[in-house]
Design a protein around this motif. Structure first.
Motif, PDB file in Angstrom:
ATOM      1  N   HIS A  46       0.810  -1.200   0.000  1.00 52.64           N
ATOM      2  CA  HIS A  46       0.000   0.000   0.000  1.00 52.64           C
ATOM      3  C   HIS A  46       0.847   1.255   0.000  1.00 52.64           C
ATOM      4  O   HIS A  46       0.327   2.343  -0.196  1.00 52.64           O
ATOM      5  CB  HIS A  46      -0.927   0.008   1.222  1.00 52.64           C
ATOM      6  N   TYR A  47       2.125   1.125   0.228  1.00 49.44           N
ATOM      7  CA  TYR A  47       2.961   2.316   0.272  1.00 49.44           C
ATOM      8  C   TYR A  47       4.421   1.944   0.036  1.00 49.44           C
ATOM      9  O   TYR A  47       4.819   0.796   0.154  1.00 49.44           O
ATOM     10  CB  TYR A  47       2.818   3.049   1.602  1.00 49.44           C
ATOM     11  N   VAL A  48       5.150   2.970  -0.352  1.00 51.60           N
ATOM     12  CA  VAL A  48       6.603   2.878  -0.430  1.00 51.60           C
ATOM     13  C   VAL A  48       7.150   3.922   0.537  1.00 51.60           C
ATOM     14  O   VAL A  48       6.696   5.057   0.544  1.00 51.60           O
ATOM     15  CB  VAL A  48       7.115   3.163  -1.851  1.00 51.60           C
ATOM     16  N   THR A  52       6.802  -3.568  -0.289  1.00 57.41           N
ATOM     17  CA  THR A  52       6.477  -4.983  -0.412  1.00 57.41           C
ATOM     18  C   THR A  52       6.317  -5.331  -1.882  1.00 57.41           C
ATOM     19  O   THR A  52       5.668  -4.601  -2.635  1.00 57.41           O
ATOM     20  CB  THR A  52       5.179  -5.326   0.338  1.00 57.41           C
ATOM     21  N   ARG A  53       6.915  -6.421  -2.288  1.00 54.98           N
ATOM     22  CA  ARG A  53       6.857  -6.851  -3.684  1.00 54.98           C
ATOM     23  C   ARG A  53       6.489  -8.318  -3.725  1.00 54.98           C
ATOM     24  O   ARG A  53       7.178  -9.154  -3.152  1.00 54.98           O
ATOM     25  CB  ARG A  53       8.214  -6.599  -4.352  1.00 54.98           C
ATOM     26  N   HIS A  54       5.369  -8.635  -4.412  1.00 56.86           N
ATOM     27  CA  HIS A  54       4.872 -10.013  -4.492  1.00 56.86           C
ATOM     28  C   HIS A  54       4.721 -10.626  -3.101  1.00 56.86           C
ATOM     29  O   HIS A  54       5.101 -11.782  -2.869  1.00 56.86           O
ATOM     30  CB  HIS A  54       5.794 -10.872  -5.355  1.00 56.86           C
ATOM     31  N   GLY A  55       4.206  -9.828  -2.168  1.00 56.00           N
ATOM     32  CA  GLY A  55       3.948 -10.324  -0.825  1.00 56.00           C
ATOM     33  C   GLY A  55       5.163 -10.431   0.067  1.00 56.00           C
ATOM     34  O   GLY A  55       5.086 -10.920   1.187  1.00 56.00           O
TER      35      GLY A  55
END
Length: 255
Positions: free
Chosen positions: A35-37, A104-107
């Motif tokens: 949801h965020y970086v 988060t990338r691919h969970g």
């Protein structure tokens, strides 16, 4: 300092960046399912990660005049890059290990800490990842992480570069010149040295030579004049091409 872009309508409190303008708002990486970086910055240009020994490669601390503090480095390539940045005229300020991205990338949670941050005179920020060679990029997951960071940076006006060790120096002459000038970065520059430099510029113009400028700075001792000139190069008062052999006739620009 942390930017949270969980909500596109949410505007973070304005915090001035180095060049006096509000920092960019970071949005979610398109390839990320988070949801965020977050971009987290160490206070006062310090390091977010430090090691004192215990690593398979060299590591230590670098005393920087431009950063006005000690900088942490890991690996000989990063040390070389910091040495060059210390002398490069376009670089106003340098920081090491001071910026971290979390997303988060691919969970899966991804954490990436930038090797070096450079601030240019026009306010441009460049984040640099330093590698020994192409073999350091063989892991596809790591390459994907770097690609995600690059995308976020480029969308918000921040440059992101990968530099290999063989790209740091143009030649042995370049390396020797930079090392010499960098070693003089803390030479004492007296008010009279600056006054003589400015008087020399008024007399001959902004374009001068290495020999004439060193002699003008310290007419009683040429070696002192050369050392002060080299310190003034780090201080961005003098600009010259360090990729070429250094002679008395080498052109310099006085700022």
């Amino acid at each position: 300092m942390k930017f949270d872009a969980a909500d596109d309508d949410q505007v973070p409190e304005p915090v001035l960046s180095h060049n006096g303008s509000p920092p960019p708002k970071f949005t979610r990486d398109k390839h990320s399912d988070a949801h965020y970086v977050q971009m987290i910055r160490a206070e006062d240009g310090g390091a977010l990660r430090t090691f004192n020994g215990g690593l398979a490669h060299e590591n230590g601390w670098y005393t920087s005049r431009k950063a006005r503090r000690v900088l942490h480095w890991q690996g000989a390539a990063q040390y070389d890059f910091l040495t060059r940045a210390e002398v490069e005229f376009p670089v106003v300020r340098v920081a090491s290990e001071s910026v971290r991205f979390e997303f988060t990338r691919h969970g899966k949670k991804q954490i990436y800490t930038v090797d070096v941050e450079l601030l240019a005179s026009d306010g441009t920020v460049t984040l640099v990842e330093i590698k020994r060679d192409e073999r350091d990029l063989t892991d596809p997951e790591y390459r994907a992480k770097l690609a995600a960071v690059r995308e976020v940076c480029e969308e918000h006006g921040i440059r992101f570069r990968i530099v290999f060790r063989h790209q740091i120096w143009n030649s042995l002459v370049h390396r020797r010149n930079v090392t010499l000038f960098c070693s003089r970065r803390f030479v004492t520059v007296l008010p009279e040295h600056v006054e003589r430099l400015e008087a020399h510029a008024r007399q001959v113009g902004m374009d001068a030579t290495f020999g004439s400028t060193a002699n003008a700075i310290a007419p009683q001792c040429l070696r002192t004049g050369e050392a002060v000139l080299q310190a003034l190069t780090v201080a961005r008062r003098i600009e010259l091409d360090l990729t070429r052999p250094l002679m008395d006739s080498t052109p310099v620009t006085i700022h």
